[in-house]
Design an enzyme around this catalytic site. Structure first.
Site, short mmCIF file in Angstrom:
data_model
loop_
_atom_site.label_atom_id
_atom_site.label_comp_id
_atom_site.label_asym_id
_atom_site.label_seq_id
_atom_site.Cartn_x
_atom_site.Cartn_y
_atom_site.Cartn_z
N HIS A 1 24.31 -0.75 -41.04
CA HIS A 1 24.02 -0.14 -39.73
C HIS A 1 25.26 -0.12 -38.86
O HIS A 1 26.09 -1.03 -38.89
CB HIS A 1 22.87 -0.85 -39.02
CG HIS A 1 23.15 -2.25 -38.55
ND1 HIS A 1 23.66 -2.51 -37.30
CD2 HIS A 1 22.98 -3.45 -39.15
CE1 HIS A 1 23.78 -3.82 -37.15
NE2 HIS A 1 23.39 -4.41 -38.26
N GLU B 1 19.29 -0.56 -36.11
CA GLU B 1 18.92 -1.84 -36.71
C GLU B 1 18.78 -2.95 -35.69
O GLU B 1 17.88 -3.79 -35.79
CB GLU B 1 19.97 -2.23 -37.77
CG GLU B 1 19.54 -3.38 -38.67
CD GLU B 1 19.87 -4.76 -38.12
OE1 GLU B 1 19.41 -5.76 -38.70
OE2 GLU B 1 20.60 -4.84 -37.11
N GLU B 2 19.66 -2.98 -34.69
CA GLU B 2 19.65 -4.08 -33.72
C GLU B 2 18.37 -4.12 -32.89
O GLU B 2 18.07 -5.14 -32.26
CB GLU B 2 20.87 -4.00 -32.80
CG GLU B 2 22.21 -4.23 -33.47
CD GLU B 2 22.40 -5.65 -33.98
OE1 GLU B 2 21.50 -6.49 -33.77
OE2 GLU B 2 23.44 -5.92 -34.61
N ASP C 1 24.58 -6.40 -44.90
CA ASP C 1 24.67 -6.89 -43.52
C ASP C 1 25.27 -8.28 -43.55
O ASP C 1 25.39 -8.91 -44.60
CB ASP C 1 23.28 -6.89 -42.88
CG ASP C 1 23.31 -6.67 -41.38
OD1 ASP C 1 24.34 -7.00 -40.75
OD2 ASP C 1 22.31 -6.19 -40.83
#
Length: 349
Positions: free
Chosen positions: A71, A222-223, A243
């Protein structure tokens, strides 16, 4: 299996990525940048309605697909309130501690395209005035942005074009040391994004034929929890999130190896796929650590929650001080790159 890790090229790309502001919800510039890279690499891709990019390289077996994701969205903030003093109250984008950004330079991105500089500070920063400044909570009530403009009132600030809902990005302060450390904000997850783009470049430059059709999914939410939970091709059997590895007390991960996650807050990752990654690392003499991240979720776990019937796994470079001023080492990037290369060149069991 022959593989050459292009360290200088990878770090140069990483520096470019972290210096493009991209807090979740404000990612068009970074996605445009990466779309241009994919065009130059002449790889087929699509752009989703949410703004993500999915590049696809056809493999020998087109019935069972792989998907790798990283991401590019980061932590950041938005303007919550224009204060009477002309300074700004913030609301978080993503999860972090306010003390992790206290004192950091920032940019306010206005709706009309202006970029206004500022500094994130406690309201009670001046020790010559506020006796108990050190003991006050670092929270949304006390943290504010001091704008680098002549503003004394809310009206002054609004005349600059600043308004509630404007995004605020944090300066990355990228630095590469002579002994291989890389320090910057937003290594989560732009380090992994750089590695995936470099992997695609390697495949294209060498006319490599992969054993399975493989998708490279660059997500941009994603966050905030839903980056990779849509547009997964129906033929996908394995879903690998790339990640960061979380480092701290009780953790196995470090800044020099590739971290393979067995479990995070969403539960265990697919056991057989995780073990296969471990065996690949052993067979290829790749330095790795197996770990569990207690307060963590990934795009792979988001896909599982969305109902996709895939085997999911998670690996990535070890990142020190996650969601703060982060650091990793070139050795960790190298080991992660080697495992990714080995994985995409290996048939599914």
């Amino acid at each position: 299996m022959s593989y050459t890790f292009e360290a200088k090229e990878t770090v140069a790309l990483l520096k470019q990525l972290v210096e493009i502001p991209s807090p979740s919800g404000y990612t068009k510039e970074i996605m445009d940048f990466m779309e241009n890279i994919l065009k130059q690499l002449q790889v087929n891709y699509i752009r989703t309605n949410k703004g993500a990019l999915i590049a696809t390289i056809k493999g020998t077996d087109d019935t069972k697909h792989r998907l790798l994701t990283a991401h590019t969205d980061t932590l950041g903030a938005m303007v919550k309130e224009v204060k009477g003093s002309g300074r700004l109250k913030l609301t978080m984008v993503g999860g972090f501690n306010w003390n992790a950004v206290e004192g950091e330079y920032c940019t306010i991105h206005t709706a009309d395209g202006k970029k206004i500089r500022g500094t994130i500070l406690m309201h009670q920063t001046t020790v010559h005035v506020y006796k108990n400044a050190s003991g006050l909570p670092r929270d949304e009530q006390n943290i504010e942005v001091r704008i680098d403009e002549k503003v004394l009132t809310a009206e002054d600030t609004r005349k600059l074009g600043v308004e509630v809902g404007d995004f605020v990005s944090f300066d990355p302060r990228f630095e590469e040391t002579e002994n291989g450390f890389i320090k910057s904000r937003h290594l989560d997850d732009k380090a992994s994004t750089a590695l995936l783009l470099q992997l695609v470049k390697t495949i294209q430059d060498t006319d490599m034929t992969l054993p399975h059709t493989t998708h490279f999914y660059i997500s941009n939410n994603e966050e905030i929890g839903y980056g990779g939970n849509s547009n997964v091709p129906a033929e996908t059997v394995e879903y690998l999130a790339v990640d960061m590895g979380a480092i701290g007390d009780g953790q196995s991960s470090d800044e020099y190896t590739v971290s393979i996650c067995a479990k995070d807050s969403s539960g265990p990752y697919h056991y057989e796929l995780t073990r296969r990654l471990v065996e690949l690392a052993k067979n290829e003499n790749i330095e790795y650590k197996l770990d569990i991240y207690p307060y963590y979720g990934s795009d792979a776990s988001a896909a599982i929650r969305a109902g996709y019937d895939v085997k999911h796994a998670l690996l990535g470079p070890g990142i020190e001080a996650s969601h703060a001023y982060e650091r990793t080492h070139i050795d960790s990037l190298r080991n992660t790159a080697k495992l990714l290369y080995s994985y995409v060149n290996t048939k599914m069991s």
